[in-house]
Structures are given as structure tokens and as C-alpha cells.
Design a protein around this motif. Structure first.
Motif, PDB file in Angstrom:
ATOM      1  N   GLY D 255      52.470  22.226  42.161  1.00 22.94           N
ATOM      2  CA  GLY D 255      52.186  20.842  42.557  1.00 22.94           C
ATOM      3  C   GLY D 255      53.455  20.143  43.033  1.00 22.94           C
ATOM      4  N   MET D 273      47.462  27.252  48.893  1.00 21.72           N
ATOM      5  CA  MET D 273      46.309  28.000  48.386  1.00 21.72           C
ATOM      6  C   MET D 273      46.607  28.565  47.004  1.00 21.72           C
ATOM      7  N   ALA D 274      47.839  29.035  46.773  1.00 26.48           N
ATOM      8  CA  ALA D 274      48.218  29.525  45.447  1.00 26.48           C
ATOM      9  C   ALA D 274      48.088  28.401  44.415  1.00 26.48           C
ATOM     10  N   HIS D 275      48.549  27.213  44.778  1.00 30.15           N
ATOM     11  CA  HIS D 275      48.418  26.048  43.896  1.00 30.15           C
ATOM     12  C   HIS D 275      46.956  25.845  43.495  1.00 30.15           C
ATOM     13  N   GLN D 276      46.085  25.891  44.481  1.00 34.17           N
ATOM     14  CA  GLN D 276      44.657  25.677  44.211  1.00 34.17           C
ATOM     15  C   GLN D 276      44.084  26.769  43.311  1.00 34.17           C
ATOM     16  N   MET D 277      44.504  28.005  43.535  1.00 28.16           N
ATOM     17  CA  MET D 277      43.968  29.107  42.718  1.00 28.16           C
ATOM     18  C   MET D 277      44.366  28.939  41.249  1.00 28.16           C
ATOM     19  N   ARG D 279      45.113  26.200  39.807  1.00 28.37           N
ATOM     20  CA  ARG D 279      44.404  25.033  39.271  1.00 28.37           C
ATOM     21  C   ARG D 279      42.985  25.401  38.865  1.00 28.37           C
ATOM     22  N   ILE D 280      42.303  26.166  39.722  1.00 30.90           N
ATOM     23  CA  ILE D 280      40.934  26.575  39.392  1.00 30.90           C
ATOM     24  C   ILE D 280      40.956  27.443  38.131  1.00 30.90           C
ATOM     25  N   ASN D 283      41.343  25.266  35.173  1.00 30.21           N
ATOM     26  CA  ASN D 283      40.069  24.596  34.865  1.00 30.21           C
ATOM     27  C   ASN D 283      39.067  25.531  34.195  1.00 30.21           C
ATOM     28  N   HIS D 284      39.248  26.850  34.396  1.00 28.37           N
ATOM     29  CA  HIS D 284      38.323  27.819  33.812  1.00 28.37           C
ATOM     30  C   HIS D 284      38.863  28.463  32.542  1.00 28.37           C
ATOM     31  N   GLY D 285      39.844  27.836  31.921  1.00 26.89           N
ATOM     32  CA  GLY D 285      40.278  28.315  30.619  1.00 26.89           C
ATOM     33  C   GLY D 285      41.468  29.258  30.615  1.00 26.89           C
TER      34      GLY D 285
END
Lengths: 305, 305, 305, 305
Positions: D255, D273-277, D279-280, D283-285
Motif C-alpha cells: 500500500g 495487482m500484487a497489492h490487491q492479491m 489484500r484479498i 480478507n480471507h483469513g
């Protein structure tokens, strides 16, 4: 286009030539029944005994193989899951083969070439609209093939849908289908990201949807099929993402779009990323849920913090 | 919402309290003129002498600084390029400050806090609609702030736009704006990829647009602002991408969306990729072209094969 | 592995059985010459007369077609641009076919099946290393096929390379090749983004490269082949990106990786995005430049501001 | 660089001026203890009583606030989670403030300006290396600041690490840190995609890692920290991704990289895109798991098919 299709519809249905139908799944089963209802005798085949029985009860004649279907008719409709299944369909010389499957446009072109050598007319005619539209006979068919093939096919396709659009040469029906679904797949993720972000920024979901829909962000996925639970009634997002168009099927269609992009050297940065997102979702257990569940997938998972 | 705004419009215009206006660029200049036309005396400021002269000729009083603007009025409208400019605006105690700039929602919130300490009411009121909509007074204002702030601001904003929407607490106007523009930025790239791919697969561009627009791929970018030259008249794509909303400005708005996503921990895979694509375009000389020129950017460049 | 290959090398070269060689391009031409130098008589074919003449001068016998090559030998090496060319190669029963082309692993598997039916042993043996490594005989071969096929092929491959690695069953040579190149394609963009960002943040490029190379960001693309001009001597980035491995070829390999990802349902978010970036570069005139020119592509273009 | 640091180390440690230390978390606690061991008396502060007690037992003097720390010393080390915490640190005129936190480079620059006005020397000195490297005193410090600030800080930093690198002006320490971690975050996803794809294509994971590591795909993430369980011993992937560098922390660093990219207008398609991955994943534990667990995240989840 709709007018043209309607004209064909009025003149075309209720005739009595027997039609072959191969592939009686969620979509094909309803489509075949609609042909029966319009007065066409059918001979059908499917790998599933249950699917065959359902059509038998509805009045269709059952065949033991695709070849047996093809042996007795000169009009064949196919509705199959993958290119590999379509490649196995063969029909008699002089026949019309209407393939409603969603497959690679280049496979449709190969099919058409092989068909032409045998004196067979091949059209690709993939559909837009889901299981309910198939049941209600209001699908849209996107048809690729020569003008006379399109006209001949319209007689049958118009019995199963409300729009029969001629897109151009063989393969363009598939092209139109995968283009639409690529854009749909992108838009749905875009709306999901946007709704989730807006809510985190303090916006009420219904208010945000209203603003988007009166602005330049407006799209089918925000207006008609909003992925955020509670914004619209009667859509999968308000029914725990049951029904609708599964993320695994969207992944398949976006895979076809990627193959077409690669073979035509067309850059599709968001199309490829959308493909990857639905694939990851499918790997995480969202394959059978409606593809709008990408909203839920992107949300922070409460139990997993 | 529109009805509410219309009501305010009828009761609100034609009054005579002097209004301050800071920022007279492409958008602000038109907006200020519309306030003048509705009968509000104006005192204005801009860094550009030319912009000041244009407003002077239209009847506005010219100030030598933002502070001078603020010293003589209790209603101030600002329309500035960046957060840093907005932070420098200060107004008298008891004033209403309506900031129409597109900035970071968290900056709006800080501004509102600082304003409250001084007895100033602050609303964020970014706009939707471009230069033509500003000229014609048909912008949409997305307003964040307390109910009474929204009502007080509506008197002035409704003179410059046709919709004045109350989005919620301070910052939600900005939130709605950047949410819409993020989705718009994504959709436009999605439509561009789709049109380019479809054409390479043999589809006629107008035919493809027609199919998308009657199907689930439909969106504002395909219907109203199609990026493929020749599909629609009167849009930037049919005028070599002149006019419209520059790719550099879209890059700026998507940068704000990314900051908001990071601070709220919201995943935005396609929003971030769209941001990067417009940035690369801007670096390659597309910054001043309409953002729909992403269609051209993705195409194979003939002279460069 | 290197030891094993070396052993084969010593015992294997300098024998006299005539070998067929199909495909004498930038890579294949050098490879064929190295076989000649090691004492193998060659019969060769290529679509280009010039390429044929070059090999004729080097001592090879020239054939008029791939079939003519195959008719006189039981060992054939192929080095061809695309799957479609490889599919056309046929050899005599009892032959060994060593395909050094980079193609879809599933095509290699189909080739091997067809070959087995005819009593032919097929191995896929794509190479790592560029034109200079081909010239100097220091390529790495990644071989897929049965153990005995690998051993038989090693005699010939070790004359053209320094490493001959057995990766597993047929297709795994291709798999290893496209896996490596996918990771390389990703890393190179990652290093380019990082170098460009660091410079904009005020870091000296050589200093930044030094820090990365002593830290966890270290990779082949940062250490050995840095894409920022001036950091390393003797690499394409310090020669205006001439020579090396063209962005168009990288795009082709990443397209193969995407096909393999789709068919095996493996998510590759960065691999797909890298593919798209090199495709966009290629469309913008970077196809013939070394793939490390992505550094330049990402930079702000001075003349285009 | 290492030589320089070593020199400083030998001449610098074992002196007796009291040092302030603010922030005694997983990293800071170990770092402070290493300063104590080298003979520096410490006065420390942390929000956690437990962390304070641990240092008290180790011999440090405990203060009731950051201000109390600063009041008694002229050398202060800070190791804090976020920019907002660092902004609150103030020290006496004439002091040296060494901030080892990982924060936005532009915040470091603002801190340095404010410090200069008060006659304080500020250096940013973020670290590379994890908790174990902090415990063992073998961190790498990347220092931004004036030459004399770097030299003064080296006395203290070299007691806590083995490398103290001068990167340039204030902020370049942070710049180097986030550049490295952006590239690391990209490489790790790239290696994970590649290993997963290769395994699905039939390659043995250890064989594939070996091939990558002798080829151009080689990187720290494939060689030293391979994310595929069973390839390497003693790394988080072989211990169910426990320990190591959590995905949530990687998300934070990426970030910061995104903020820096946006403010410097540097395109970072894979970085974003790495940042987003991550983050997801978070969010999924996966937030507390080592960031190499992206390998597991991308795999098909067996129980969820």
C-alpha cells in the motif's frame, strides 16, 4: 433485428419436419421442450438417462447415440458443454446443423469447413439468457453463418427465443457471445468493487446504486443484476447467490475469450484479470454460486479476520 | 432526488446575497457564469489573469486572493484541481463553504472538522458531467454534509446543475464521485477491449455495439459514449478523441479511488489495473485525449508493426 | 544433471550416423552447425533458401522438403516456430524425433502418441538460452519423454548444449520451459516497475540495484540482466534494447503459459497481466526490442508529455 | 558498504550515552535489547505494559510517555507501526532521531523538515530482515539523510544490524525499503503461480525449483524461500506458513508502494495487482500467515470443490 426474427417466427413455427436435438442439460432440455410445444416432432440424445426420460415424457423420441439422432433427420440442434463434444457431432449430407453450444469460434469455423465438404450447412448459434429464458422461450440467438443458413435456422431458433440475430460469417455468433460475456464479467467485478468500496466509505448501498444508475457508471450489472444483497429483489445476490450463472461457467467463457484474444493478438488486460478472479473464486468454492458472488468474495470475511 | 432538487431550484434562485467563487478553470468558469446569470453577484479569484478577465467581463467582481474573496461574503464555492489547493481555502466564521473539487474524501472530512471549530459549515459537492454540462447548467452535484448544510447549499448548486443529490455525511459526495468514476474507468477499458477483440474476430463494430446494448454487457460506455470511431456520432471517439474527459484527469480520479481503497482495506483489482492503464496511456502522450482513447491505445499501431 | 550430460557428451559425440535437421532460423542454424562440428553428417531443410545455403556452405546436405529429410535418417531434430509447423513433421518408423521448438505441452503429448503408434520415439526438448548460447553450444535442454528416449536424445543434444535435463514424461520439457519463461516475464516487469519507481523517489539506479541484489527482491532480472540503462554493461538495456529476446517472442511464450493455465485451471493473475503488458508493448512497436525494454515502455515518454 | 558499517561498528559500540527507544513490539523489543547488550543505557516507551516490563527486566529505564523518553536524551530510536505514530514523536533541539519504522517516504521528508526547524537531525532507517534477524542483530538498515546524520546514526544502528547502507537524502531509506518489498511481493506471487502451474502440468516440485534456480526465472523467492511445501526445509511453507512475514504486513508495505507510485506518477501494473492479491488473501483469513501462503491461496481448495 427483432422485427426480422418475429417475421420468421410467425411464418416458421408449427411445421412438421422431424428435428434432431443433442444435449438436454439445464438449457437444452427447456429448448427441446419448446420445439416440441411449437409442433416439431423430436428425436433426442443425451448422456444422462434422466434427461432422456424427461424429454420422452414430453413426447420426444429417444435415440441411443448422436449418430442415431442424425440418421433420421436433416435438421439437428446441438447444445453441448465443450468443443470436444461438438466435434463429435456428424450429420447426413444435405442437413442443417445448428450448434447452440458456447465454444471457441475457431472450432465453429473448422466445423463449418468440414460440414461444407459433406454438403452440410453449419451455423453457430450460441444463446444469451439463462435457464429461465430457455424455459420461457425468450433466449437471444447470435447466429454466425451464410445468409441462407441463417434464414433456414431462424425457423427453428425462433421457436426457442425472442431474438435471432445474424452476426455475420460462421464463428461470429460465438464471437459476439464471448465478447458480451467478457464485458459482462468485467462489469460485474467492477460493480462489486465499487459497491464494496462505497459502503466502506460510508455510502448506503441503495443510494450508491441509485447514483451510479443515473451517472456514467451505469451498466446492466448495476441496474438489473446488482451484486450487493438487498439492493434489488429477485436477483441471485438477494438469494444467497443461488441460481443464475455460476462462476465456473463464467470462468469457462472468459477462458474462451482469452484464447480468442491470444490467437487474434488483441490485448485484454481487464478481461484476463476478470478471468483469473473468477478462476480463483471457483477454486475457493464459489463455482456453483452465481458469478455476482464476486461481491461477497471481495468483502472482508467476518469469521476469518 | 431530482424532484427535491427541482423544488430547491424554484425557490432558491434569483436572490441577491453576494457569493464568493474560487477556481475559474474549464469547469469553474462556466459554473460561476451560471450563478451570475441566476442573479447572484459574485466576487471571484483564480491564479489565471485570463480566467479572471473572462469573469470580470461577465459581471463579476475580481479579488486579489482567496482570502480577499472570503473576507466579503458568507457563501463560498470552490472548484480547484487538488487537495492541496482546497486546504488553503479559509472563510469567515458563520460561512457556508461548498467545495465542488474532486479530492480525497478524507481531506473533505478534515476540512469539515476544521470548519466546524470555526463555526463554518462545509459540504463536499463534487460534480458529474463535463464541460458542456457545466456550460449548460445541467451538472449533477453529489453532496456530503449535514442535512441543513445540504439544504443551504442546494440554493446555489441548483443554479449550476439539474440534480443536487444528498449522499450522506461529509465526504460521501467525494465517495460517490470516485466510486462512479472508478466504475466508469473500468467499463470504458472493458468496452474498448471488447470492441477491439470483436472486430479482430470479424464482427462489424456497429453490429457488435448493437448486440452488447441489447444484452448483459450493456453499459454507459457502450451505449452513450462508445470508444470505437464510427459507432456513434458526436462523441470524442468520432472526433479523434478531442474534447471530453482527458485520460490524465481519469488517472487522477482513479488515484483517489486507490487511496480510498487502501485506507478502507477494500480490494479493487480491476480499479487498480484501470488506474495503471490510464497512467501508462498518459505517459505515452494520451493525457489530453479523451479517456475513451484507450480503445486506440489497445489497438495494434499500424505504423509501428 | 550437468555431470550426467557431460558423460553422455564425452561418449556420444564424434559418431557418424547421419542426422536430419528441420528449421534453420536464428537458433536452429547455430545448433545444426554445432552438430556438424561434432562430426555428425547432416541433411537439412528450411523454408528459407538463404538459411539452406548457409548450412550447405558449412557442409550439410540439403533436402527439398521435411519428408525428404526424414526419408534418409532415423534421428531428426526439429526447431520450428509454432505448433502448426511441428505437427507437419513426420519421420520413419523406428526413428527418434527430438523437437526443440517451444510449443504447447499438449501438442507435444499428441505428437508423442501419434509417434508411438508408428514406432517412433518422440521427446520434447525446448531450450533455454538465446542466440549466443546456441552459437556457443551452451544451451540448456529441458527434455520430456521416456528414460530411454532421454538417453538416446542426450547424445545429440549434448553436442549443442551444456545441460540436458530430464524433466519427466513427454510434455514436461515444454512445461518447464513455459514455467521458467512465465516467471522470467513477471520478474522483468517487476524489476522494471521497481527501478522506475525508485529513481522517481530519488534513488540512484546503481545503488538501488545493489540494495535489491543484497536483499529479498534479488532475481536474475535485477542481477544479471537489469533493464535500466547504465546499471550493467553488456546487456540489451545498455545497447538501446537491441539483441536479446524480443518482446514479441516473450508474448508468444506467455500465450502458451496462459493456454496451459486455462487447460489445467491454474490461476495465474500476474502471468496473465505480464502477457497483456508484453502484447501491448508489441502493438506499440517494441516487438523486436529485447523484452527488458518494458522498463522504457513504463517510463514517462519525454517527447510525448 | 558492509565494510564501512563494520568500521563504525567497531569504533561505535560500548559507549555510554543514554539512548531513547520508542516502540518495543516484535522487532523493536529485540532491537532495544541489542542496544542494551552493547552497553548503551536505555530509556524506553511502548503502549503495552508487557513490552515495557520485558525491557525493564532486561535493564532499561521505563518512561511514561514518548515525551518523557525524549526529555532526557539526545539520541532517539523509533520503531512504530504507522505514519500516524511517527508523526507524534518529538525530541529536544540538537537531538538525533533515527526512525526505523516503515512509513511513507513523503512523511519522512516532512518529519525531516520539521526536525530541521528545531535543530534536530532526522534520518529514516527502515530495516530488512525479520524477527529472527532483529533478535540476532543482523538486520540491514537502509538509511536516508545527510551524510553526517548517517554517520552519527551508524554508531547505534550498527549495534542492531550487520549492514547499515546509506541510500541518499531523507526518504530514500523508505524508498529503498518499499521498492525491495514491492519486488519481493511480486516475485513471491510469480513463483507461486509458476510452481502451481508446473505441478498441474506434471512436473515434480523439487525438479521444477531446481530448473528455475539454474535458469532465468531464478529469484530469492524460488531459491531461499520457496512457497511450495516440501521444496525447502526451515521455511514457512514447510511449517504450514507459520512465522515469517505476514500477508497483512506485506499488504501494508505494498500500500505504501502504491501511494508512492501514485504521487510520483510511476506505473506499477504488477505492483498494484500484487497489492490487491495480498489484500484479498488477508480478507480471507491469511493475514497472519507468512506471505508465501499465496501459493496455498492460489491452489484449488480440495474441500471446496
Amino acid at each position: 433485428m427483432a422485427a426480422q426474427a418475429t417475421k420468421v417466427l410467425q411464418s416458421g413455427c408449427n411445421k412438421a419436419a422431424k428435428v434432431g436435438f443433442i444435449g438436454l442439460g439445464n438449457m437444452g432440455g427447456h429448448m427441446a421442450k419448446n420445439l416440441l410445444k411449437k409442433g416439431y416432432p423430436l428425436v433426442v440424445y443425451d448422456v444422462s438417462k434422466d434427461n432422456l426420460n424427461t424429454l420422452k415424457e414430453a413426447g420426444a423420441e429417444v435415440a441411443g447415440s448422436p449418430a442415431e439422432v442424425a440418421s433420421g433427420v436433416t435438421k439437428v440442434v446441438s447444445m453441448l458443454p465443450e468443443s470436444s463434444h461438438v466435434k463429435q457431432v456428424t450429420v447426413k449430407s444435405g442437413s442443417l446443423l445448428m450448434d447452440c453450444s458456447t465454444i471457441d469460434p475457431s472450432v465453429s469455423q473448422v466445423m463449418a469447413s468440414l460440414a461444407a465438404e459433406k454438403g452440410v450447412t453449419f451455423v453457430d448459434a450460441p444463446v444469451s439468457g439463462g435457464v429461465n429464458a430457455a424455459r420461457d422461450g425468450i433466449l437471444t440467438f447470435m447466429v454466425g453463418g451464410p445468409e441462407d443458413g441463417y434464414e433456414a435456422a431462424s425457423e427453428y431458433l425462433s421457436c426457442m427465443g425472442k431474438n435471432v440475430v445474424h452476426c455475420g460469417a460462421v464463428g461470429t455468433g460465438q464471437a459476439a457471445k464471448i465478447c458480451n460475456n467478457m464485458l459482462l464479467g468485467i462489469s460485474m467485478i467492477g460493480v462489486s468493487e465499487t459497491m464494496n468500496l462505497g459502503i466502506k466509505l460510508g455510502l448506503d448501498p441503495k443510494m450508491l446504486a441509485k447514483i451510479l444508475n443515473m451517472s456514467s457508471g451505469r451498466c446492466w450489472s448495476s441496474e438489473v443484476y446488482n451484486p450487493c444483497p438487498g439492493v434489488l429483489d429477485g436477483v441471485p445476490s438477494s438469494n444467497n447467490y443461488k441460481g443464475g450463472f455460476g462462476a465456473a461457467l463464467m470462468t469457462k467463457d472468459l477462458g474462451l475469450a482469452q484464447s480468442a484474444s491470444t490467437s487474434t493478438k488483441s490485448p485484454t488486460p481487464l478481461g484476463s484479470m476478470a478471468h483469473q478472479m473468477y478462476r480463483i473464486m471457483t477454486n475457493h468454492g464459489y463455482g456453483e454460486k452465481d458469478f455476482s458472488s464476486v461481491f461477497k468474495f471481495l468483502q472482508e470475511q467476518e469469521g476469518k479476520k
